[in-house]
Write an enzyme that holds these catalytic residues in place. Sequence first.
Site, mmCIF file in Angstrom:
data_model
loop_
_atom_site.group_PDB
_atom_site.id
_atom_site.type_symbol
_atom_site.label_atom_id
_atom_site.label_comp_id
_atom_site.label_asym_id
_atom_site.label_seq_id
_atom_site.Cartn_x
_atom_site.Cartn_y
_atom_site.Cartn_z
ATOM 1 N N LYS A 204 51.797 -15.961 26.441
ATOM 2 C CA LYS A 204 51.592 -14.619 25.888
ATOM 3 C C LYS A 204 52.483 -13.626 26.636
ATOM 4 O O LYS A 204 53.454 -13.114 26.090
ATOM 5 C CB LYS A 204 50.122 -14.215 25.954
ATOM 6 N N ASP B 215 40.122 -15.645 34.077
ATOM 7 C CA ASP B 215 41.100 -16.121 33.094
ATOM 8 C C ASP B 215 41.836 -14.892 32.566
ATOM 9 O O ASP B 215 41.265 -14.080 31.835
ATOM 10 C CB ASP B 215 40.369 -16.850 31.962
ATOM 11 N N TRP C 98 36.873 -17.956 24.307
ATOM 12 C CA TRP C 98 37.542 -18.583 25.454
ATOM 13 C C TRP C 98 36.606 -18.752 26.635
ATOM 14 O O TRP C 98 36.687 -19.743 27.368
ATOM 15 C CB TRP C 98 38.827 -17.841 25.816
HETATM 16 N N1 PMP Z 1 42.210 -18.688 27.788
HETATM 17 C C1 PMP Z 1 42.570 -17.712 26.928
HETATM 18 C C2 PMP Z 1 42.017 -16.343 27.117
HETATM 19 C C3 PMP Z 1 43.462 -18.002 25.889
HETATM 20 O O1 PMP Z 1 43.814 -17.042 25.027
HETATM 21 C C4 PMP Z 1 43.975 -19.315 25.749
HETATM 22 C C5 PMP Z 1 44.964 -19.696 24.673
HETATM 23 N N2 PMP Z 1 45.028 -18.909 23.572
HETATM 24 C C6 PMP Z 1 43.554 -20.303 26.657
HETATM 25 C C7 PMP Z 1 42.680 -19.935 27.671
HETATM 26 C C8 PMP Z 1 44.030 -21.715 26.548
HETATM 27 O O2 PMP Z 1 45.360 -21.769 26.917
HETATM 28 P P1 PMP Z 1 46.244 -23.099 26.751
HETATM 29 O O3 PMP Z 1 46.347 -23.344 25.282
HETATM 30 O O4 PMP Z 1 47.530 -22.719 27.392
HETATM 31 O O5 PMP Z 1 45.554 -24.196 27.454
#
Ligand code: PMP
Length: 360
Positions: free
Chosen positions: A196, A172, A101
């Site tokens: 989550k 994040d 991520w």
């Molecule tokens: N950052 C993290 C740490 C994530 O786990 C996720 C999704 N699993 C995201 C960003 C991306 O999120 P989204 O799919 O809501 O754009």
Amino acid sequence: MRVFNFAAGPATMPLEVLEQARAELTDWRGSGMSVMEVSHRGKAFLAVAQGAEADLRELLAIPDDYRVLFLPGGATAQFAAIPMNLAGPGDVADYVNTGAWSKKALAEARRFLKVHVAADEAASKYTTVPGVATLRASPGAAYFHYTANETIGGVEFPYVPDPGGGVPLVADLSSNILSAPLPVARFGLIYAGAQKNIGPAGLAVVIVRAGLLRGARPGTPAVLDYAAQAQEGSMLNTPPTFAWYVAALVFQWLKAQGGLTVIAARNQAKARLLYDTIDASGFYANPVAKDCRSLMNVPFTLKEPELEPTFLTQARAAGLTNLEGHRSVGGMRASLYNAMPLAGVAALVAFMREFERRHG
Ligand code: PMP
């Protein structure tokens, strides 16, 4: 029949929240309509929006000089919105790379500014976080970004980095927001996708120090402009009202549980039970360094990878679902977000011990 759902996101929700949403689905607060059918600008929905913000402020003890935004586009939209709002095109921003991520966040940021990698955990195959002393923050950076919890790798920062020099810290927290109390005042900006620990996918929560909203760079789309969204109460366009409403129910549920100190103790107990089971066996293994193992996402492998399909099939039959690891890494992963009860983790470890006894 409800299963114990260990998915990484969209993830398990508190049963009480689902039941309340169901109970008031067709006739919300005597309106004769569901909440998804009413105007976002009506009095009733505005009360939901304000209640959600007030409860989130209380849960996280958010200081008054922070704005709270409820935005569309998930966390991924914020990967772009952050450089657009906090930096100009020639600026440098620091990014810590601790895995999948982080990489996505910094790749997106590179479209908008110069990224300086302040630490990269590639050498450990992303099973570690950088030590405080190894962070190479650049003086004068527009901000310093890190991923507090890597949802795929299962790596969580046990400390809050300090970039120094007045550089705003951006985090994040998609997969660990609301899992424990947080020193919000140490951050310039916090963001999280909802799916989550907050509620339905598609919504993101952004908590940002008001002083950082000095105007987005020219060319920023209005929906991604934090100052404009703050000005409009996150209703610059029609917001994801149903997701926002469910988030409000989750915040109330968290308060009813006793708040984040109680939740954090529960999360510690859940994670300890699973990690202890893994560490005590010669059959399961978790690759992450012990000082930064995630309380939310626990990846693990089986000694004999060819047993994985059998493990998953039998787990599913026992009411334990979505234990497969992310498609990019394989193996197993159990996500233990706030809504996963200790009983779910107890059922998982009982299953794991029995599976090891039969196959180990
Ligand atoms: N950052 C993290 C740490 C994530 O786990 C996720 C999704 N699993 C995201 C960003 C991306 O999120 P989204 O799919 O809501 O754009």
